[in-house]
Motif scaffolding. Structure first.
Motif, short mmCIF file in Angstrom:
data_model
loop_
_atom_site.label_atom_id
_atom_site.label_comp_id
_atom_site.label_asym_id
_atom_site.label_seq_id
_atom_site.Cartn_x
_atom_site.Cartn_y
_atom_site.Cartn_z
N GLY A 197 51.16 32.87 26.88
CA GLY A 197 50.09 33.77 27.28
C GLY A 197 49.26 33.22 28.42
N SER A 198 48.95 31.93 28.38
CA SER A 198 48.19 31.32 29.47
C SER A 198 48.97 31.36 30.77
CB SER A 198 47.84 29.87 29.12
OG SER A 198 47.06 29.81 27.94
N GLY A 199 50.30 31.16 30.70
CA GLY A 199 51.11 31.21 31.90
C GLY A 199 51.21 32.59 32.51
N CYS A 200 50.93 33.61 31.71
CA CYS A 200 50.97 34.98 32.24
C CYS A 200 49.78 35.29 33.14
CB CYS A 200 50.99 35.99 31.09
SG CYS A 200 52.54 36.04 30.17
N LEU A 201 48.67 34.60 32.98
CA LEU A 201 47.45 34.98 33.69
C LEU A 201 46.82 33.86 34.51
CD1 LEU A 201 45.28 37.08 34.29
CD2 LEU A 201 44.13 36.40 32.19
N LEU A 202 46.65 32.68 33.92
CA LEU A 202 45.87 31.63 34.58
C LEU A 202 46.40 31.26 35.98
CD1 LEU A 202 45.02 29.23 31.62
CD2 LEU A 202 43.62 31.02 32.64
N PRO A 203 47.71 31.10 36.19
CA PRO A 203 48.15 30.76 37.55
C PRO A 203 47.89 31.86 38.57
CG PRO A 203 49.85 30.26 35.94
CD PRO A 203 48.83 31.10 35.25
N PHE A 204 47.79 33.12 38.12
CA PHE A 204 47.62 34.26 39.03
C PHE A 204 46.15 34.69 39.15
CE2 PHE A 204 51.78 34.47 37.02
CZ PHE A 204 52.62 34.59 38.10
N LEU A 205 45.25 33.95 38.56
CA LEU A 205 43.86 34.39 38.50
C LEU A 205 43.22 34.42 39.88
CD1 LEU A 205 41.88 35.32 36.34
CD2 LEU A 205 41.05 32.97 36.16
N THR A 206 43.44 33.38 40.69
CA THR A 206 42.83 33.38 42.02
C THR A 206 43.43 34.44 42.92
OG1 THR A 206 44.40 31.67 42.73
CG2 THR A 206 42.29 30.93 41.87
N LEU A 207 44.68 34.80 42.68
CA LEU A 207 45.28 35.90 43.44
C LEU A 207 44.60 37.22 43.10
CD1 LEU A 207 47.64 36.03 45.49
CD2 LEU A 207 49.05 36.87 43.61
N PHE A 208 44.18 37.38 41.86
CA PHE A 208 43.43 38.57 41.47
C PHE A 208 42.06 38.59 42.13
CE2 PHE A 208 40.40 40.56 38.50
CZ PHE A 208 40.92 41.86 38.47
N PHE A 209 41.43 37.42 42.26
CA PHE A 209 40.15 37.36 42.97
C PHE A 209 40.31 37.79 44.43
CE2 PHE A 209 38.84 33.71 39.95
CZ PHE A 209 38.60 34.64 38.96
N ARG A 210 41.41 37.42 45.02
CA ARG A 210 41.68 37.87 46.40
C ARG A 210 41.85 39.38 46.45
NH1 ARG A 210 46.80 36.06 50.24
NH2 ARG A 210 45.60 35.82 52.16
N HIS A 211 42.48 39.92 45.44
CA HIS A 211 42.66 41.37 45.35
C HIS A 211 41.32 42.08 45.22
CE1 HIS A 211 44.23 45.24 44.01
NE2 HIS A 211 43.45 45.15 42.95
N LEU A 212 40.36 41.45 44.56
CA LEU A 212 39.03 42.03 44.44
C LEU A 212 38.22 41.94 45.73
CD1 LEU A 212 37.87 40.80 40.91
CD2 LEU A 212 38.75 43.05 41.54
N GLY A 213 38.72 41.20 46.71
CA GLY A 213 38.02 41.08 47.97
C GLY A 213 37.10 39.89 48.07
N LEU A 214 37.20 38.93 47.13
CA LEU A 214 36.35 37.74 47.17
C LEU A 214 36.87 36.76 48.21
CD1 LEU A 214 35.76 37.15 43.36
CD2 LEU A 214 34.41 38.51 44.96
N THR A 215 35.97 36.06 48.86
CA THR A 215 36.33 35.09 49.88
C THR A 215 36.83 33.81 49.24
OG1 THR A 215 34.10 34.17 49.96
CG2 THR A 215 34.56 36.06 51.39
N PRO A 216 37.46 32.92 50.01
CA PRO A 216 37.88 31.63 49.45
C PRO A 216 36.72 30.81 48.88
CG PRO A 216 39.01 32.03 51.51
CD PRO A 216 38.00 33.13 51.37
N THR A 217 35.57 30.87 49.55
CA THR A 217 34.41 30.13 49.03
C THR A 217 33.99 30.67 47.67
OG1 THR A 217 33.64 29.70 51.28
CG2 THR A 217 32.05 29.44 49.50
#
Length: 556
Positions: A32-52
């Protein structure tokens, strides 16, 4: 009667059954953790959040875990609520994480062309950008922009050079969108709109910053519910297997953790890629929630054991004293902090780099799975490699060098599958690092503190180092880009490997004599000296007895 009692006791402590439950629990949870945790920052990018913003969120997540994980573990043990904490953590984390799906994208969906690729287009260089205002709820009516692509509009260059711009196929459309979007948002800032307030104090912020604080709050609450599980479970299982003299078998659950993470990453990558046009990235969140709930039955029957006597509360302080009083342990502590910073930078922004080179979730999931499988495959080889190197400290140098080469390779990616060699190298480097750290803990720890010292190293790497790494890497990517981040990290690790090699060369000769040659020599010398002393004492006593007897006889 005694025979019946012995049979009942043997039936009660079922070691094989306990191992199967522990393996199943760790496999499902890691899956379950492998389904989401590695892709979490990619989802933040999808939301339009900056790298900072992404770095700040991930740093807050790690630092919260650094503080709350040991506290929650101690409280669960003190009040005998381990099973309640484990089950509650699984259920609450599975539900809290779904709140993130309520937030629409505040930025650009660079992957939108994947669903429209089969549709004919009159000209690939002609696009139109349309902005729509989305109202989330009466409490939060922030202005959020989405992108729709049609024909007959000429692209405009991006005037904001400070914002991080991806380099995937839709980068030209991205620059046109950001130019128009900045003008749109600046005009809204001058308007009086009482409905744009968010909790009163956030009314002066734009939609992107409001989204950042919303995500930060949800991630903090999610981490607060999820983080007590790992140490609480590990403590309960370790004490159980220690009570039945099967502690060595408990170490085998690490293999199932890596296998579960590999299956989860690869499986969700295939699922998201297949259903992307229908569900987008929602499959990652639902897969995580479903697997967390499926882990509950295994958690309900876990063989947890609580000792009658309390564990000494000074265990952490003893571990700190052990590490602080040993120069080699201090060198290892600094090394794990640096490698933790490197690992967090890679985990936070590697998928961004892969997405910029047209990689889909399928490529990402398979590459993440290969890293976990490579780490499992390294486990049988670590003993042979150490015997060849003759000292586990050299393995620490190899781990740092391999991580440096890995980061350097990441900066020169050219396609979706180009990351595979580096992922295999990452599995080797990570496995070598932690095997060397575990061996070092056994060398420097006093009896009964081995596990506490190892946890101290894990906290320094996975939480403190990871938090600092996320914070730093976010600012670096925002200012210079992902490529510069990986190249700079590779240079720092290469320089540190030279420092570690120099210090170990200075320390190894004396350390090796103490651990091996001198230890055997001292043992043999002690046995010989004890026998010689015993012989001398006996001979002296006998000679004295003879002299006394002779003097007594000859006296008359």
């Amino acid at each position: 009667m005694l025979k019946h009692g012995a049979m009942h006791k043997n039936k009660q402590w079922n070691v094989k059954g306990a191992m199967r439950l522990a393996d199943a629990f760790h496999f499902l949870h890691s899956c379950g953790s492998g389904c989401l945790l590695p892709f979490l920052t990619l989802f933040f990018r999808h939301l339009g959040l900056t790298p900072t913003m992404t770095g700040l969120i991930m740093a807050s997540k790690h630092l919260l875990a650094l503080v709350w994980r040991p506290i929650s573990s101690v409280l669960a043990r003190q009040y005998d609520k381990r099973r309640t904490v484990i089950v509650g953590s699984l259920v609450s984390s599975a539900l809290v994480v779904l709140i993130l799906l309520l937030f629409p994208s505040a930025g650009l969906e660079g992957e939108s062309g994947r669903c429209n690729a089969s549709q004919p287009s009159p000209s690939p260089t002609q696009n139109i950008v349309q902005f729509t205002t989305l109202h989330i709820s009466p409490q939060f009516n922030a202005t959020v922009y989405s992108v729709e692509r049609t024909a007959d509009v000429t692209e405009q260059p991006n005037e904001d050079n400070t914002e991080y711009t991806p380099t995937h196929a839709t980068s030209n459309t991205t620059r046109s969108v950001r130019g128009v979007r900045s003008l749109k948002k600046s005009s809204h800032q001058h308007e009086e709109n009482p409905r744009a307030e968010f909790l009163g104090s956030l009314k002066v912020m734009d939609a992107q910053h409001q989204m950042f604080f919303l995500v930060l709050i949800v991630i903090g609450f999610w981490e607060f519910t999820a983080v007590p599980l790992e140490w609480t479970t590990d403590d309960g299982l370790h004490e159980y297997f220690d009570f039945i003299d099967a502690t060595d078998r408990h170490r085998g659950v690490k293999v199932w953790k890596h296998l579960g993470a590999a299956v989860g990453s690869a499986g969700v990558g295939i699922l998201v890629t297949s259903l992307f046009c229908l569900t987008g990235t929602m499959a990652e969140f639902y897969s995580y929630s479903v697997l967390m709930l499926l882990t509950v039955p295994a958690a309900a029957f876990l063989p947890l054991y609580l000792r009658k006597r309390e564990r000494p509360t000074r265990g952490v302080f003893k571990a700190l004293q052990v590490v602080h009083g040993n120069s080699q342990a201090l060198l290892g502590a600094v090394t794990v902090v640096l490698t933790g910073m490197t690992s967090s930078a890679v985990s936070d922004f590697l998928l961004w780099q892969m997405q910029d080179h047209d990689a889909t979730e399928f490529h990402m999931g398979v590459s993440l799975a290969l890293a976990n499988i490579a780490q499992v495959c390294f486990t049988p080889l670590n003993g042979r490699l150490v015997r060849f190197l003759k000292y586990h400290g050299w393995l620490l140098v190899l781990a740092v060098v391999s991580l440096s080469l890995q980061c350097l390779y990441y900066s020169f990616l050219w396609g979706p599958w180009a990351v595979i060699p580096a992922q295999i190298l990452a599995g080797f480097g990570t496995g070598a690092l932690w095997w060397s750290v575990a061996s070092q803990c056994e060398d420097v720890a006093t009896p009964g503190t081995e596990k506490t010292v190892l946890r101290l190293f894990e906290a320094l790497s996975l939480e403190l180092g990871a938090g600092l790494g996320s914070l730093t890497s976010g600012f670096v990517v925002q200012k210079f880009g992902v490529k510069v981040l990986f190249q700079g990290t590779a240079v720092i690790l290469a320089l540190w490997s030279v420092v570690v090699l120099t210090l170990l060369k200075w320390k190894i000769p004396r350390q090796r004599r103490i651990n091996y040659s001198r230890l055997l020599a001292d043992a043999s010398e002690m046995s010989e000296s004890e026998s010689d002393q015993e012989k001398d004492w006996m001979e002296t006593a006998l000679e004295g007895s003879r002299q006394n007897n002779k003097w007594t006889i000859d006296k008359p």
